[in-house]
Design a protein around this motif. Structure first.
Motif, short mmCIF file in Angstrom:
data_model
loop_
_atom_site.label_atom_id
_atom_site.label_comp_id
_atom_site.label_asym_id
_atom_site.label_seq_id
_atom_site.Cartn_x
_atom_site.Cartn_y
_atom_site.Cartn_z
N GLY A 76 0.84 -1.32 0.00
CA GLY A 76 0.11 0.06 0.17
C GLY A 76 0.76 1.38 -0.01
N GLN A 77 2.40 0.98 0.05
CA GLN A 77 3.11 2.27 -0.15
C GLN A 77 2.91 2.99 -1.77
N VAL A 78 2.96 4.25 -1.61
CA VAL A 78 3.05 4.99 -3.06
C VAL A 78 4.53 4.88 -3.61
N THR A 79 4.07 4.31 -5.02
CA THR A 79 5.42 4.12 -5.78
C THR A 79 6.05 5.24 -6.18
N ARG A 80 7.29 5.08 -6.90
CA ARG A 80 7.73 6.52 -7.49
C ARG A 80 6.77 6.90 -8.73
N LEU A 81 6.26 5.82 -9.40
CA LEU A 81 5.33 6.21 -10.48
C LEU A 81 3.74 6.89 -9.76
N GLY A 82 3.66 6.48 -8.72
CA GLY A 82 2.49 7.09 -7.84
C GLY A 82 2.60 8.48 -7.68
N ARG A 83 3.74 8.96 -7.42
CA ARG A 83 4.21 10.15 -6.80
C ARG A 83 4.14 11.12 -7.95
N LEU A 84 4.58 10.59 -9.19
CA LEU A 84 4.54 11.38 -10.40
C LEU A 84 2.92 11.61 -11.02
N PRO A 137 -7.45 12.21 -14.49
CA PRO A 137 -7.89 11.05 -14.11
C PRO A 137 -6.67 10.06 -14.03
N PRO A 138 -6.43 8.94 -13.31
CA PRO A 138 -5.32 8.11 -13.39
C PRO A 138 -4.77 7.35 -14.78
N ASN A 139 -5.86 6.98 -15.23
CA ASN A 139 -5.68 6.20 -16.64
C ASN A 139 -4.98 7.12 -17.57
N LEU A 140 -5.61 8.35 -17.71
CA LEU A 140 -4.96 9.35 -18.51
C LEU A 140 -3.51 9.67 -18.23
N THR A 141 -3.37 9.88 -16.75
CA THR A 141 -2.11 10.31 -16.46
C THR A 141 -1.09 9.17 -16.79
N ARG A 142 -1.52 7.81 -16.46
CA ARG A 142 -0.56 6.78 -16.61
C ARG A 142 -0.12 6.69 -18.35
N ALA A 143 -1.10 7.08 -19.06
CA ALA A 143 -0.82 7.04 -20.61
C ALA A 143 0.23 8.10 -20.97
N LEU A 166 2.44 9.89 -18.90
CA LEU A 166 3.81 9.23 -18.50
C LEU A 166 4.46 8.53 -19.40
N LYS A 167 3.75 7.40 -19.78
CA LYS A 167 4.23 6.50 -20.66
C LYS A 167 4.80 7.21 -21.71
N ALA A 168 4.05 8.01 -22.54
CA ALA A 168 4.62 8.95 -23.76
C ALA A 168 5.84 9.57 -23.42
#
Length: 734
Positions: free
Chosen positions: A439-447, A454-460, A462-464
């Protein structure tokens, strides 16, 4: 005296007539003496505009006032800056998502509750403010409810590291004050008596329970509005509808009908000589919003057609008549689809009373309810369910975790959400790699938490960015952050022309990807010499695209700042622009994957197995039989379930992502939600994962063995043996 000075003097004179004015000194004293204070009073009593000014003039500087809606934050800031005679953005300013009109010297700052949450992320003690005012608490928006709990925790710690102690004022029109007072350690409650005139309420009996799922309410609301205009004495009308498209449709219908009226014979009050029709919804440009508050020309009746924003957040002078459609657009979690969906639902009885009260602010008024008494009794709940109990909590749970609040079950909620909603949010964060198994926030979570997306759009996105290709994804993220950009007119001839233009844009973008079509509109419009004319020619909302330009710039700024960090991820990619965009989208939208099943229908792969259809607005509509796998941005539920903003994908792009949807059961995260994960539990989890990996390895080996021992494999091996034997015999013969 100049025109602006006269206007300011008039505003000051009007403010002294507000109910709050006679309680000014007592209110200031109550704020000074209390850490927590609840202020309650009817909408229109002056709480939002006057209290911050009183406190500022009393020497209590640096005041932040939160609003659930962006329109309210902007218009109230404009009003207060006008009353104080200062330029907007200096002493008085506002901040809403993607629009900050304030400086470090701003003393009274109005902002959305979402922006306030982001400020707490950057500065948990809110050191730059002396007073925080949470306004419109009765609306029970998700972010306001989280702020109620966060500020309770913050202020309960005392004023360590602060020059002056932080104070919290919670303002509400109707919220149960006893409940709030007990939540804040039995804090004092200050009541401002209302100034309301009697309102006559009438059921028009045009819709009943059978019309609960119908859109007939728009036409019936227009019909009642015209009846009011032609039969009632002078006075402005406020019509409550559900959203932008319904409001624009109603305004068009009203304009058509009003144009053919003969005011000598058709209108009862001969002093009424015209009808000024004005829409009001959240995404309207600021200059258009200002018109709502201006008085109509002499002899002209003003008719404002608005969303629920006009029920509590804004006060429009001169309203004598209310037309209540009985419906509102509300975000609800649909358990059948497993997604949050914006639905048109009946309002609550308490909301209906709020709407009616808008007619009795300056004189006696009338409220015309288009529905019947049976609809009131059977379809309308007593109170609106708080947003925190009916929508996704993914973003706020990530925010809480980034603030170091890991026990998200025992967090002080005013009304606790269902545990399954919290666990579902944790599961989604785990699927997006924003948190780990503990349950700890990952490096990606802090970005991810840095983006107001929304999280899904943010994830896409950050990948780009990791692939150094954010120029493709940033415009798409911006375009998905504004309302619908495509104009679809009501008249048949306009519909045909708009459809042709939209198909041309789709063809330029490849004709089979709605996300790529949004990118194409963004780039073509920005490259045009006259963007607004280009939009008009192609039936595109220029205002929406203009907002997207601004959003793209701000997202780019956030991304550039994050990319300067040493541990920002970097990857490489080889392939076309379309493939790059789709693969990035897969990483964010793998929870929204569907595979074609029977005919033109698709089946979602998220475990719900929902049967969905591609919406007619998609450029992929009609191409279903040529598709296999798709991802989609959102869902529309009518009598059927439609997916919108769609693009085709390849199975190999999601085959390693789809197992994540079923990798962990939500109830396995119960201890994570309570911050009670033990080493023993982690050991069991790792053992289970190792067993799963071993089973997969064994399964792969068995498949290879099965393939090796299959009948066709044996036949092929025999043929190869005979071929080699033949070669040897031939060599011996030579």
């Amino acid at each position: 005296m100049s025109k602006s000075e006269k206007s300011r003097e008039t505003a000051k004179y009007e403010s002294r007539k507000l109910p709050i004015y006679q309680h000014k000194d007592k209110l200031i004293q109550a704020v000074k003496e209390s850490t927590f204070l609840v202020v309650t009073g009817e909408t229109g009593s002056g709480k939002t505009t006057q209290l911050p000014q009183y406190l500022y003039k009393a020497g209590l500087c640096r005041i932040c006032v939160t609003q659930p809606r962006r329109v309210a934050a902007i218009t109230v800031a404009q009003r207060v800056s006008h009353e104080m005679g200062v330029r907007l953005g200096e002493e008085v300013g506002y901040q809403v998502r993607f629009d900050d009109c304030s400086t470090k010297d701003t003393m009274i700052k109005y902002m959305t509750d979402g922006c306030m949450l982001r400020e707490i992320l950057a500065d948990p003690s809110l050191s730059q403010y002396s007073i925080v005012i949470l306004d419109e608490a009765h609306e029970r928006s998700l972010n306001t409810d989280v702020l109620l709990g966060l500020l309770k925790k913050t202020l309960s710690k005392g004023s360590r590291g602060r020059k002056t102690p932080l104070k919290l004022v919670v303002m509400s029109a109707t919220l149960e004050t006893e409940k709030l007072s007990s939540f804040y350690e039995n804090c004092p409650v200050f009541m401002i008596p209302g100034r309301t005139y009697p309102v006559t309420e009438k059921f028009c009996n045009l819709i009943g329970p059978k019309d609960k799922d119908s859109s007939v309410y728009v036409k019936e609301a227009v019909k009642v509005t015209l009846d009011v205009h032609t039969n009632e004495t002078a006075g402005d009308i406020l019509v409550f509808l559900t959203g932008q498209s319904e409001i624009e449709k109603a305004c068009d219908l009203l304009f058509e009908k009003a144009e053919i009226l003969d005011y000598r014979y058709d209108v009862h009050d001969q002093t009424v000589e015209g009808l000024l029709i004005l829409p009001l919804y959240g995404s309207m440009p600021t200059d258009q919003q200002r018109q709502i508050f201006q008085p109509a020309p002499k002899g002209v009746r003003k008719c404002v057609v608005a969303t629920n924003i006009a029920a509590t957040s804004l006060t429009i002078d001169g309203i004598r008549y209310i037309v209540d459609s009985g419906f509102v657009k509300q975000l609800n979690h649909n358990s059948n689809v497993g997604l949050d969906i914006l639905e048109v639902v009946p309002i609550s009885k308490s909301e209906a009373q709020q709407r009616a009260g808008r007619a009795g602010r300056t004189s006696a008024g009338k409220c015309f309810r288009i529905y019947n008494k049976d609809f009131w009794d059977t379809c309308m709940p007593e109170y609106t369910i708080p947003e925190i109990q009916r929508t996704s909590l993914t973003s706020v749970i990530l925010t809480l975790k980034c603030l170091g609040i890991h026990d998200v079950i025992r967090f002080p909620y005013l009304d606790c959400p269902e545990e399954r909603f919290i666990l579902t949010a944790l599961k989604q964060l785990y699927q997006y790699d924003a948190i780990d198994r503990r349950g700890q926030v990952t490096r990606l979570g802090r970005l991810m938490v840095e983006f107001p997306l929304p999280p899904n759009l943010t994830r896409a996105l950050l990948k780009a960015a990791a692939l150094e290709c954010e120029d493709v994804m940033l415009p798409v993220a911006a375009m998905l952050s504004v309302e619908n950009i495509f104009i679809r007119p009501g008249k048949p001839e306009g519909q045909k022309e708009a459809e042709i233009r939209h198909k041309e844009i789709a063809a330029c973008a490849g004709g089979s990807n709605d996300f790529l079509m949004l990118l194409s509109v963004f780039e073509k419009c920005r490259a045009s010499d006259n963007p607004s004319a280009w939009c008009k020619e192609h039936w595109i909302h220029w205002r929406a695209v203009k907002s997207a330009f601004s959003i793209e710039s701000q997202l780019r700024e956030i991304l550039l700042r994050l990319k300067q960090q040493k541990d920002f991820p970097h990857e490489t990619f080889e392939g076309s622009r379309s493939e790059l965009l789709r693969q990035c989208l897969c990483l964010g939208y793998f929870t929204n994957v569907a595979r074609r099943s029977i005919g033109k229908s698709f089946c979602t792969m998220d475990g719900h197995g929902t049967s969905v259809l591609i919406h007619p607005s998609s450029c992929l509509f009609g191409q279903e039989l040529h598709l296999d796998w798709i991802i989609f941005h959102d869902v529309l539920v009518t009598s059927r379930v439609y997916v919108r903003t769609v693009c085709p994908i390849r199975y190999e792009w999601v085959k390693d992502l789809l197992p994540k949807l079923h990798e962990i059961d939500v109830y396995e995260l119960s201890s994570v939600a309570r911050e009670e994960v033990t080493d023993e539990e982690m050991a069991q989890w790792e053992k289970k994962e190792a067993a799963k990996r071993q089973a997969e390895t064994t399964k792969d080996a068995a498949k290879k063995l099965e393939k090796r021992n299959g009948e066709s494999s044996i036949t092929e091996a025999r043929a190869r043996y005979l071929e080699r034997k033949q070669h040897r015999l031939q060599r011996k013969g030579t």
